[in-house]
Motif scaffolding. Structure first.
Motif, PDB file in Angstrom:
ATOM      1  N   GLY A   1       0.891  -1.468  -0.074  1.00 36.44           N
ATOM      2  CA  GLY A   1       0.221  -0.216  -0.309  1.00 36.44           C
ATOM      3  C   GLY A   1       0.763   1.456   0.049  1.00 36.44           C
ATOM      4  N   GLU A   2       0.777   2.032   0.442  1.00 42.70           N
ATOM      5  CA  GLU A   2       1.400   3.659   0.394  1.00 42.70           C
ATOM      6  C   GLU A   2       1.957   3.923   2.519  1.00 42.70           C
ATOM      7  OE1 GLU A   2       0.586   6.253  -1.379  1.00 42.70           O
ATOM      8  OE2 GLU A   2      -0.201   4.946  -2.657  1.00 42.70           O
ATOM      9  N   PRO A   3       3.130   4.513   2.014  1.00 39.45           N
ATOM     10  CA  PRO A   3       4.005   4.760   3.487  1.00 39.45           C
ATOM     11  C   PRO A   3       3.295   5.529   4.664  1.00 39.45           C
ATOM     12  CG  PRO A   3       5.021   5.489   1.255  1.00 39.45           C
ATOM     13  CD  PRO A   3       3.576   5.055   0.960  1.00 39.45           C
ATOM     14  N   TYR A   4       3.379   5.038   5.679  1.00 39.18           N
ATOM     15  CA  TYR A   4       2.445   5.708   6.338  1.00 39.18           C
ATOM     16  C   TYR A   4       2.989   7.022   7.423  1.00 39.18           C
ATOM     17  CZ  TYR A   4       1.519   1.397   8.710  1.00 39.18           C
ATOM     18  OH  TYR A   4       1.502  -0.148   8.617  1.00 39.18           O
ATOM     19  N   PHE A   5       2.137   7.913   7.300  1.00 37.03           N
ATOM     20  CA  PHE A   5       2.374   9.420   7.061  1.00 37.03           C
ATOM     21  C   PHE A   5       1.529   9.716   8.909  1.00 37.03           C
ATOM     22  CE2 PHE A   5       1.396  13.578   6.633  1.00 37.03           C
ATOM     23  CZ  PHE A   5       1.985  14.582   6.480  1.00 37.03           C
ATOM     24  N   PHE A   6       2.437  10.413   9.190  1.00 39.74           N
ATOM     25  CA  PHE A   6       2.048  10.705  10.747  1.00 39.74           C
ATOM     26  C   PHE A   6       3.164  12.300  11.231  1.00 39.74           C
ATOM     27  CE2 PHE A   6       5.372   7.683  11.544  1.00 39.74           C
ATOM     28  CZ  PHE A   6       6.317   7.923  12.132  1.00 39.74           C
ATOM     29  N   THR A   7       2.394  12.826  12.508  1.00 41.39           N
ATOM     30  CA  THR A   7       3.113  13.536  13.062  1.00 41.39           C
ATOM     31  C   THR A   7       3.993  13.424  14.314  1.00 41.39           C
ATOM     32  OG1 THR A   7       1.327  15.263  11.887  1.00 41.39           O
ATOM     33  CG2 THR A   7       2.888  16.161  13.978  1.00 41.39           C
ATOM     34  N   ILE A   8       4.644  13.594  14.526  1.00 43.35           N
ATOM     35  CA  ILE A   8       5.177  13.434  15.761  1.00 43.35           C
ATOM     36  C   ILE A   8       4.432  13.569  17.064  1.00 43.35           C
ATOM     37  CG2 ILE A   8       7.362  13.684  17.022  1.00 43.35           C
ATOM     38  CD1 ILE A   8       8.003  11.618  14.611  1.00 43.35           C
ATOM     39  N   GLY A   9       4.407  13.877  17.989  1.00 43.84           N
ATOM     40  CA  GLY A   9       4.280  13.607  19.026  1.00 43.84           C
ATOM     41  C   GLY A   9       2.804  14.027  19.026  1.00 43.84           C
ATOM     42  N   LYS A  10       1.529  14.051  18.166  1.00 43.68           N
ATOM     43  CA  LYS A  10       0.517  13.378  18.423  1.00 43.68           C
ATOM     44  C   LYS A  10      -0.497  11.943  18.657  1.00 43.68           C
ATOM     45  CE  LYS A  10      -1.168  17.282  15.186  1.00 43.68           C
ATOM     46  NZ  LYS A  10      -1.745  17.605  14.589  1.00 43.68           N
ATOM     47  N   SER A  11       0.632  11.013  18.881  1.00 37.16           N
ATOM     48  CA  SER A  11       0.046   9.894  19.375  1.00 37.16           C
ATOM     49  C   SER A  11      -0.166   8.952  18.333  1.00 37.16           C
ATOM     50  CB  SER A  11      -0.547   9.728  20.596  1.00 37.16           C
ATOM     51  OG  SER A  11      -0.071  10.485  21.613  1.00 37.16           O
ATOM     52  N   GLU A  12       0.105   9.430  16.852  1.00 34.42           N
ATOM     53  CA  GLU A  12      -0.298   8.853  15.957  1.00 34.42           C
ATOM     54  C   GLU A  12      -0.288   7.519  16.383  1.00 34.42           C
ATOM     55  OE1 GLU A  12      -1.644  12.577  13.428  1.00 34.42           O
ATOM     56  OE2 GLU A  12       0.142  11.886  12.457  1.00 34.42           O
ATOM     57  N   VAL A  13       1.536   7.284  15.926  1.00 34.16           N
ATOM     58  CA  VAL A  13       1.511   5.899  16.513  1.00 34.16           C
ATOM     59  C   VAL A  13       2.379   4.924  17.722  1.00 34.16           C
ATOM     60  CG1 VAL A  13       2.875   6.222  14.183  1.00 34.16           C
ATOM     61  CG2 VAL A  13       3.908   6.983  15.916  1.00 34.16           C
ATOM     62  N   PRO A  14       3.051   4.007  17.807  1.00 33.54           N
ATOM     63  CA  PRO A  14       2.856   3.866  19.295  1.00 33.54           C
ATOM     64  C   PRO A  14       4.253   4.632  20.032  1.00 33.54           C
ATOM     65  CG  PRO A  14       2.641   1.673  18.411  1.00 33.54           C
ATOM     66  CD  PRO A  14       2.583   2.922  17.348  1.00 33.54           C
ATOM     67  N   LYS A  15       3.908   4.712  20.821  1.00 40.99           N
ATOM     68  CA  LYS A  15       5.484   5.738  21.812  1.00 40.99           C
ATOM     69  C   LYS A  15       6.767   5.737  21.682  1.00 40.99           C
ATOM     70  CE  LYS A  15       6.698   7.593  25.725  1.00 40.99           C
ATOM     71  NZ  LYS A  15       6.664   8.545  27.678  1.00 40.99           N
ATOM     72  N   GLY A  16       6.900   4.384  21.692  1.00 42.11           N
ATOM     73  CA  GLY A  16       8.665   4.119  21.275  1.00 42.11           C
ATOM     74  C   GLY A  16       9.091   4.213  19.970  1.00 42.11           C
ATOM     75  N   LEU A  17       7.847   3.684  18.666  1.00 39.24           N
ATOM     76  CA  LEU A  17       8.341   3.507  16.993  1.00 39.24           C
ATOM     77  C   LEU A  17       8.533   5.317  17.226  1.00 39.24           C
ATOM     78  CD1 LEU A  17       8.003   2.599  14.417  1.00 39.24           C
ATOM     79  CD2 LEU A  17       5.506   2.796  14.483  1.00 39.24           C
ATOM     80  N   GLU A  18       7.846   6.564  17.528  1.00 39.06           N
ATOM     81  CA  GLU A  18       8.083   7.901  17.373  1.00 39.06           C
ATOM     82  C   GLU A  18       9.128   7.866  17.836  1.00 39.06           C
ATOM     83  OE1 GLU A  18       5.671  11.205  19.703  1.00 39.06           O
ATOM     84  OE2 GLU A  18       4.630  10.549  18.133  1.00 39.06           O
ATOM     85  N   MET A  19      10.078   7.424  19.949  1.00 40.98           N
ATOM     86  CA  MET A  19      11.176   7.950  20.264  1.00 40.98           C
ATOM     87  C   MET A  19      12.519   7.286  19.224  1.00 40.98           C
ATOM     88  SD  MET A  19       9.699   6.406  24.276  1.00 40.98           S
ATOM     89  CE  MET A  19      11.722   7.134  24.604  1.00 40.98           C
ATOM     90  N   GLY A  20      11.631   6.099  18.760  1.00 40.03           N
ATOM     91  CA  GLY A  20      13.064   5.638  17.879  1.00 40.03           C
ATOM     92  C   GLY A  20      13.226   6.576  16.483  1.00 40.03           C
ATOM     93  N   ILE A  21      11.780   6.560  15.406  1.00 38.82           N
ATOM     94  CA  ILE A  21      12.384   7.106  14.471  1.00 38.82           C
ATOM     95  C   ILE A  21      12.842   8.927  15.080  1.00 38.82           C
ATOM     96  CG2 ILE A  21      10.220   8.499  12.880  1.00 38.82           C
ATOM     97  CD1 ILE A  21       9.259   6.169  12.626  1.00 38.82           C
ATOM     98  N   GLY A  22      12.372   9.102  16.019  1.00 41.49           N
ATOM     99  CA  GLY A  22      13.218  10.648  16.667  1.00 41.49           C
ATOM    100  C   GLY A  22      14.430  10.317  16.897  1.00 41.49           C
ATOM    101  N   THR A  23      14.950   9.506  16.113  1.00 43.47           N
ATOM    102  CA  THR A  23      16.757   9.464  16.397  1.00 43.47           C
ATOM    103  C   THR A  23      17.476   9.190  15.187  1.00 43.47           C
ATOM    104  OG1 THR A  23      16.762   7.055  16.598  1.00 43.47           O
ATOM    105  CG2 THR A  23      17.377   7.941  18.084  1.00 43.47           C
ATOM    106  N   MET A  24      16.251   9.342  14.213  1.00 48.04           N
ATOM    107  CA  MET A  24      16.887   8.447  12.393  1.00 48.04           C
ATOM    108  C   MET A  24      17.086  10.066  11.821  1.00 48.04           C
ATOM    109  SD  MET A  24      14.117   5.343  11.783  1.00 48.04           S
ATOM    110  CE  MET A  24      14.915   4.556  10.495  1.00 48.04           C
TER     111      MET A  24
END
Length: 622
Positions: A199-222
């Motif tokens: 399908g399509e890539p995921y599109f979300f905004t950091i800080g809005k809890s649209e993905v699990p917290k741990g995933l957001e934390m990890g992506i925040g280091t990429m």
């Protein structure tokens, strides 16, 4: 003590004994023969894990008679999920802490451990399972599945990142950046939760809890285009609308960060937002426009209505010529400049702006209605840095100072006191590096510096920062206690904060040091007297009859003599802003017309409301 040959001995500092780590203290307790290793299947390569590496392994514990005590393998009653730990950071059995670093990738080995090497170790950091034979000598069969360098994202090891492919650049997404990424996921036992690249890539905004917290934390280091595996344990697998992972023990997310859009909340309240659509060139913020830079910008302005009505496009409406303006001079709407100054050359940004930072406080185009929310698409073509004063002679410095001071005067007249103050203060900072060469230059320099300080004081006074105005006037009066303009301005500031005696002292000093200032000083003293009378009358009206009764008599609280004639305040004398020749650039009204009330008079209305709420309309003087 000197050496015998008379030469001085060099002092050599003694090295402090380094405190051993907890791991080192534990290893010192190992007794020879308490840990034995036998290789069952050889591994591959020659690399072995070390501190900081994440190790993934299966473990089966048996008694010496071959009875399985516990295991991670499903065929022995386990969950089938291997153990994942970080050497040097995870809590581990002493035998594993010592044995795992000896293994190769893919190796299977048997470790024979005395009780003190597993759960019978004194102060063992790992609690044994129930009914575990902690006092027995045991066999630990270990299969080293994999090990690798990782980044520990959370201190409790609940979020760990393993880089597969390095990304580009240095910037990582953070709140409230918008992220676009391919994401797949599986459990610790390899059960697929999210299929890769369907399908399509995921599109979300950091800080809005649209993905699990741990995933957001990890992506925040990429970084951009980085590919990584993010290991997340259950406490960081929070609810999210885009993926359901709540209740799972652990999830391994494989992430390919395609792109992220830098989003800045300029005011912190979500009203003025800058979105970067195209990266610029250079390093942020070193290569962004500074104060007094000359910016060249193409932009398109749109109303935030359903039609997105375009009211200006410099590529069309300005004969294709870009907008040029100097920053810090109030030549464009405040929200526009705030965002433009955080851009790099070549960058394109989309700015959404509320009315009070767009055109409600700026010259409004004819086709922009009052109260309109605006969207600007801005491209910073380039900018010129402010002129470097290094190498200028004295006259060159004074010429540049005059240009900036003149701009400050214009901003002051327009009521943009903060911008005006910034101009004056810029020159004062540059003056810290100016050294006049003779008495004539020294006189010009001192006079100009005094005028700039008094202009700063005027800005403080107009902004209601009277104490800062007083402090700035003091800088002038420390060098020249008889400076009439400084005495006048400080006196006005004292009067505004209610320090009437200090104000009177300054106005009277004006009369002593300069007879020509008598009209200004006399008017100021008259105004001061009127202010004091207004304060006293207001206090008398509020407390009339409260303290002139005999003990035991009743007085009305807060009665007001309505028949008393209200005092008429004198027309406010205009404050003056200094010009370079000592004259005034404009007449400005005083900061406040209302006299400053004393502490008692300010507290009494609140107290009276409290008495009324309690039903106490009258009080007795005891």
């Amino acid at each position: 003590m000197a050496a015998e040959d008379g030469t001085a001995q060099e002092y050599v500092p003694q090295k402090k004994n380094k405190e051993p780590t907890e791991t080192e203290k534990r290893r010192k307790k190992i007794v020879p023969g308490s840990l034995m290793k036998a290789e069952i299947r050889p591994g591959g390569g020659d690399a072995r894990p070390s501190d900081g590496d994440q190790v993934i392994y299966h473990c089966t514990v048996r008694t010496l008679a071959g009875v399985v005590v516990e295991s991670t393998r499903s065929e022995y009653g386990g969950k089938g999920t291997p153990i994942r730990q970080v050497l040097g950071k995870s809590k581990m059995l002493l035998g594993l802490l010592e044995g795992l670093p000896t293994m190769l990738r893919g190796e299977v080995a048997m470790f024979k451990m005395k009780p003190q090497m597993h759960y019978s170790e004194e102060d063992c950091p790992v609690s044994p399972p129930s009914s575990f034979p902690r006092d027995d000598e045991l066999h630990f069969e270990i299969e080293m599945i994999d090990f690798s360098k990782v980044k520990v994202v959370s201190d409790d090891l609940g979020v760990i990142k393993k880089v597969i492919d390095e990304g580009q650049g240095w910037e990582s997404p953070r709140e409230p950046y918008e992220v676009k990424a391919w994401i797949s996921a599986k459990t610790g036992d390899d059960k697929v939760i999210l299929s890769p690249k369907q399908g399509e890539p995921y599109f979300f905004t950091i800080g809005k809890s649209e993905v699990p917290k741990g995933l957001e934390m990890g992506i925040g280091t990429m970084t951009r285009e980085e590919k990584a595996v993010i290991y997340v344990t259950n406490q960081y697998l929070t609810e999210s609308p885009l993926m359901s992972v709540v209740g799972l023990e652990e999830v391994q997310f494989e992430v390919e960060l395609i792109h992220f859009t830098q989003v800045r909340d300029m005011l912190g309240d979500g009203r003025l937002i800058k979105r970067r659509l195209r990266d610029g060139k250079g390093e942020f913020p070193m290569d962004c426009p500074l104060q007094d830079s000359l910016l060249r910008i193409h932009y398109k302005g749109m109303l935030l209505n359903e039609e997105k009505t375009v009211f200006i496009d410099t590529r069309i409406d300005n004969d294709g010529q870009p907008l040029e303006f100097s920053s810090g001079e109030g030549l464009v709407p405040e929200g526009f400049e705030m965002c433009a100054r955080l851009m790099l050359p070549g960058e394109v940004a989309l700015v959404t702006c509320p009315p009070d930072y767009a055109y409600d406080k700026f010259t409004r185009p004819a086709n922009v209605p009052e109260g309109a929310h605006i969207e600007w698409e801005i491209e910073l073509l380039g900018f010129e840095m402010p002129k470097d004063w290094t190498g200028l002679d004295f006259q060159g410095v004074m010429d540049e100072a005059e240009k900036i001071r003149t701009t400050g005067n214009r901003l002051f007249k327009e009521g943009k006191f903060e911008l005006a103050k910034a101009k004056y203060e810029k020159v004062l900072r540059e003056f810290n590096h100016v050294n006049p060469q003779d008495d004539e230059e020294g006189k010009v320099f001192l006079n100009t510096r005094n005028l700039l300080n008094l202009n700063v004081a005027a800005c403080h006074l107009k902004s209601g920062e009277c104490r800062k105005s007083i402090e700035t006037c003091n800088k002038v009066l420390e060098a020249n206690p008889a400076h009439v303009k400084a005495l006048y301005r400080r006196g006005m500031a004292y009067m505004e904060v209610g320090d009437f005696e200090e104000a009177r002292s300054d106005f009277e000093m004006m009369l002593k040091v300069d007879k020509s200032s008598e009209p200004d000083a006399t008017a100021a003293l008259k105004k001061l007297k009127q202010k004091q009378q207004d304060v006293e009358k207001k206090a008398r009206r509020q407390f009339k009859g409260l303290f002139d009764k005999k003990p035991g008599e009743i007085a009305d609280a807060g009665t007001d003599d309505r028949g008393e004639e209200q005092s008429t305040s004198e027309n406010q004398k205009n404050d003056d802003q200094e010009d370079s020749n000592g004259t005034d650039t404009e007449d400005v009204e005083d900061v406040a017309n209302e006299p400053r009330e004393g502490l008692f008079s300010r507290l009494w209305p609140t107290g009276r409301r409290l008495f009324s709420a309690l039903g106490l309309r009258r009080c007795a003087i005891l």
